[in-house]
Motif scaffolding. Structure first.
Motif, PDB file in Angstrom:
ATOM      1  N   GLY A 176      12.143  -3.237  23.896  1.00 45.18           N
ATOM      2  CA  GLY A 176      12.395  -2.165  22.960  1.00 45.18           C
ATOM      3  C   GLY A 176      12.117  -0.812  23.559  1.00 45.18           C
ATOM      4  O   GLY A 176      11.844   0.160  22.858  1.00 45.18           O
ATOM      5  N   ILE A 177      12.127  -0.719  24.917  1.00 48.34           N
ATOM      6  CA  ILE A 177      11.799   0.517  25.609  1.00 48.34           C
ATOM      7  C   ILE A 177      12.732   0.675  26.794  1.00 48.34           C
ATOM      8  O   ILE A 177      13.394  -0.264  27.208  1.00 48.34           O
ATOM      9  N   ALA A 178      12.803   1.884  27.310  1.00 51.24           N
ATOM     10  CA  ALA A 178      13.633   2.153  28.486  1.00 51.24           C
ATOM     11  C   ALA A 178      12.747   2.270  29.712  1.00 51.24           C
ATOM     12  O   ALA A 178      11.843   3.088  29.754  1.00 51.24           O
TER      13      ALA A 178
ATOM     14  N   LYS B 129     -12.778  21.146  19.668  1.00 49.04           N
ATOM     15  CA  LYS B 129     -12.608  20.603  18.323  1.00 49.04           C
ATOM     16  C   LYS B 129     -11.703  19.382  18.339  1.00 49.04           C
ATOM     17  O   LYS B 129     -10.754  19.319  19.117  1.00 49.04           O
ATOM     18  N   LEU B 130     -12.002  18.444  17.465  1.00 47.54           N
ATOM     19  CA  LEU B 130     -11.177  17.255  17.355  1.00 47.54           C
ATOM     20  C   LEU B 130      -9.769  17.651  16.945  1.00 47.54           C
ATOM     21  O   LEU B 130      -9.560  18.319  15.928  1.00 47.54           O
ATOM     22  N   ALA B 131      -8.784  17.231  17.745  1.00 45.89           N
ATOM     23  CA  ALA B 131      -7.399  17.621  17.496  1.00 45.89           C
ATOM     24  C   ALA B 131      -6.587  16.509  16.857  1.00 45.89           C
ATOM     25  O   ALA B 131      -5.895  16.712  15.866  1.00 45.89           O
ATOM     26  N   ASP B 132      -6.671  15.296  17.435  1.00 45.55           N
ATOM     27  CA  ASP B 132      -5.880  14.187  16.902  1.00 45.55           C
ATOM     28  C   ASP B 132      -6.371  12.883  17.509  1.00 45.55           C
ATOM     29  O   ASP B 132      -7.321  12.858  18.282  1.00 45.55           O
ATOM     30  N   HIS B 133      -5.687  11.807  17.135  1.00 37.03           N
ATOM     31  CA  HIS B 133      -6.037  10.471  17.632  1.00 37.03           C
ATOM     32  C   HIS B 133      -4.830   9.841  18.324  1.00 37.03           C
ATOM     33  O   HIS B 133      -4.698   8.613  18.338  1.00 37.03           O
ATOM     34  N   ASP B 134      -3.958  10.658  18.889  1.00 38.57           N
ATOM     35  CA  ASP B 134      -2.742  10.148  19.520  1.00 38.57           C
ATOM     36  C   ASP B 134      -3.066   9.129  20.607  1.00 38.57           C
ATOM     37  O   ASP B 134      -3.960   9.337  21.433  1.00 38.57           O
ATOM     38  N   GLY B 135      -2.322   8.038  20.609  1.00 38.20           N
ATOM     39  CA  GLY B 135      -2.508   6.991  21.603  1.00 38.20           C
ATOM     40  C   GLY B 135      -3.333   5.820  21.112  1.00 38.20           C
ATOM     41  O   GLY B 135      -3.432   4.796  21.787  1.00 38.20           O
TER      42      GLY B 135
ATOM     43  N   GLY C 137       6.431   3.079  20.976  1.00 37.47           N
ATOM     44  CA  GLY C 137       6.329   4.516  20.840  1.00 37.47           C
ATOM     45  C   GLY C 137       4.944   5.088  21.006  1.00 37.47           C
ATOM     46  O   GLY C 137       4.765   6.307  21.061  1.00 37.47           O
ATOM     47  N   GLU C 138       3.929   4.224  21.124  1.00 35.24           N
ATOM     48  CA  GLU C 138       2.548   4.680  21.229  1.00 35.24           C
ATOM     49  C   GLU C 138       1.857   4.175  22.492  1.00 35.24           C
ATOM     50  O   GLU C 138       1.177   4.925  23.169  1.00 35.24           O
TER      51      GLU C 138
ATOM     52  N   LYS D 282      -3.453  -2.919  45.200  1.00 38.21           N
ATOM     53  CA  LYS D 282      -2.712  -1.682  44.958  1.00 38.21           C
ATOM     54  C   LYS D 282      -1.663  -1.942  43.884  1.00 38.21           C
ATOM     55  O   LYS D 282      -0.896  -2.893  43.973  1.00 38.21           O
ATOM     56  N   THR D 283      -1.656  -1.093  42.853  1.00 35.82           N
ATOM     57  CA  THR D 283      -0.699  -1.258  41.764  1.00 35.82           C
ATOM     58  C   THR D 283       0.135  -0.001  41.571  1.00 35.82           C
ATOM     59  O   THR D 283      -0.247   1.100  41.993  1.00 35.82           O
ATOM     60  N   TYR D 284       1.279  -0.198  40.931  1.00 39.23           N
ATOM     61  CA  TYR D 284       2.095   0.918  40.467  1.00 39.23           C
ATOM     62  C   TYR D 284       2.045   0.878  38.948  1.00 39.23           C
ATOM     63  O   TYR D 284       2.495  -0.079  38.323  1.00 39.23           O
ATOM     64  N   ASP D 285       1.447   1.906  38.353  1.00 37.12           N
ATOM     65  CA  ASP D 285       1.288   1.978  36.895  1.00 37.12           C
ATOM     66  C   ASP D 285       2.259   3.002  36.331  1.00 37.12           C
ATOM     67  O   ASP D 285       2.384   4.106  36.864  1.00 37.12           O
ATOM     68  N   PHE D 286       2.904   2.650  35.233  1.00 33.28           N
ATOM     69  CA  PHE D 286       3.880   3.557  34.639  1.00 33.28           C
ATOM     70  C   PHE D 286       4.031   3.253  33.157  1.00 33.28           C
ATOM     71  O   PHE D 286       3.581   2.210  32.660  1.00 33.28           O
ATOM     72  N   THR D 287       4.638   4.166  32.453  1.00 32.01           N
ATOM     73  CA  THR D 287       4.991   3.946  31.056  1.00 32.01           C
ATOM     74  C   THR D 287       6.337   4.600  30.791  1.00 32.01           C
ATOM     75  O   THR D 287       6.570   5.735  31.229  1.00 32.01           O
ATOM     76  N   PRO D 288       7.224   3.925  30.108  1.00 32.98           N
ATOM     77  CA  PRO D 288       8.519   4.507  29.777  1.00 32.98           C
ATOM     78  C   PRO D 288       8.413   5.626  28.745  1.00 32.98           C
ATOM     79  O   PRO D 288       9.396   6.306  28.478  1.00 32.98           O
ATOM     80  N   LEU D 289       7.221   5.814  28.180  1.00 32.28           N
ATOM     81  CA  LEU D 289       7.054   6.891  27.210  1.00 32.28           C
ATOM     82  C   LEU D 289       6.921   8.248  27.882  1.00 32.28           C
ATOM     83  O   LEU D 289       7.052   9.280  27.228  1.00 32.28           O
ATOM     84  N   ASP D 290       6.649   8.255  29.176  1.00 25.22           N
ATOM     85  CA  ASP D 290       6.433   9.511  29.888  1.00 25.22           C
ATOM     86  C   ASP D 290       6.909   9.350  31.327  1.00 25.22           C
ATOM     87  O   ASP D 290       6.272   8.669  32.125  1.00 25.22           O
TER      88      ASP D 290
END
Length: 319
Positions: free
Chosen positions: A8-10, A136-142, A174-175, A201-209
């Motif tokens: 469900g992701i690109a 200051k606390l801004a949000d809880h994104d992620g 999406g999160e 050694k790893t390659y870490d990534f996310t299609p969200l960014d």
């Protein structure tokens, strides 16, 4: 191959190929997310994170990292707390992650991890997140938790990874969609004048960014991450120190205190820089407020200290 159907992701273009293996399964075109549905048996997991040569985290472990970025000096402290949290039936360990940028608190998360007793793999079952702006606390994104809103757990670090393997570390559409590819099991790297061998050694990534692409090095000699390289901006994160606090009866600063509490702590440690001036032998108002926040009890305390130079620990025995 496009894995939109599978997850469900690109995925980034370099992973648009057939036969990509995720968590031991080959995902073909047009398969959907239901094909990633790890079978989680709570009794298969333990909150004791020990024995994985790449990710060995007994209670009391403290890790300090630093990175010089274009935004400033980033300092990160990881602490493995005595606290456990049950997530959808699985007892997990709290992995407290605190991030500062030029001495200002910008993020604090409580990651929930557990180890598979049979495989030694360390799984990731979610996180609570506090993001801060200007103190200051801004949000809880992620933030996400296994079982909530369809979120699924993933493997953070495998005990016996295979080169070429790709797996999900987490999934909430999406999160939380972090993924890992295993690149090597025999890397040698020098960090802070010390040479580490036989590193993963790893390659870490996310299609969200599309800008979130990293190489990470986990070395058996440390039993954890020692070096991270951001492939887009060139920033690097280095392990500065690993400590082991054997005393588990500690009071840890709650990362979800109020904004006023956070300010009190920040003010307290800013004032501590000038502590040699005019000492009276009496606790200041900030000190009294700080002690109240930490809820001192038992044999002593270890608090997570917030100061202009990052994070350190303070312990005081009660009379």
């Amino acid at each position: 191959m496009d894995l939109r159907g599978a997850l469900g992701i690109a995925l980034p273009q370099e992973y648009a190929k057939e036969g990509v293996k995720i968590d031991g399964k080959i995902f073909e075109e047009n398969e959907d997310l239901e094909n990633y549905n790890p079978k989680i048996i709570p009794s298969d997991f333990t909150s004791q994170i020990e024995g994985n040569q790449y990710f060995d985290l007994p209670v009391g472990t403290v890790l300090h990292f630093e990175a010089k970025t274009e935004d400033g000096l980033e300092k990160i402290t990881i602490e493995i707390l005595p606290e456990t949290v049950e997530v959808n039936g699985v007892e997990t360990r709290v992995y407290l992650d605190t991030v500062y940028l030029d001495g200002e608190l910008v993020e604090q998360t409580r990651d929930y991890i557990a180890q598979n007793r049979k495989t030694g793999d360390v799984w990731y079952f979610g996180e609570d997140v506090n993001n801060y702006e200007d103190g200051k606390l801004a949000d809880h994104d992620g933030a996400w938790l296994y079982g909530r809103d369809g979120a699924l757990p993933g493997i953070w670090v495998k005990a016996n990874p295979k080169v070429g393997e790709i797996y999900l570390q987490e999934y909430l559409e999406g999160e939380a969609e972090d993924m890992v590819e295993i690149l090597s099991l025999s890397e040698t790297i020098n960090v802070g004048g010390k040479t580490y061998s036989n590193c993963l050694k790893t390659y870490d990534f996310t299609p969200l960014d599309e800008h979130s692409k990293e190489h990470k090095y986990y070395c058996p000699e440390v039993g954890n991450l020692v070096y991270l390289e951001h492939l887009v901006d060139g920033d690097v994160l280095n392990l500065i120190a690993r400590e082991n606090n054997e005393e588990s009866n500690n009071t840890i600063l709650d990362p979800y205190k109020s904004e006023d509490d956070v300010k009190i702590i920040q003010n307290f440690y800013e004032d501590k820089e000038d502590s040699n001036e005019g000492e009276s032998g009496e606790d200041s108002e900030d000190e009294e407020d700080f002690e109240e926040i930490l809820e001192i009890g038992g044999a002593g305390l270890v608090g997570l200290l917030i100061g202009g130079f990052g994070v350190f620990f303070w312990r005081r025995k009660q009379k």
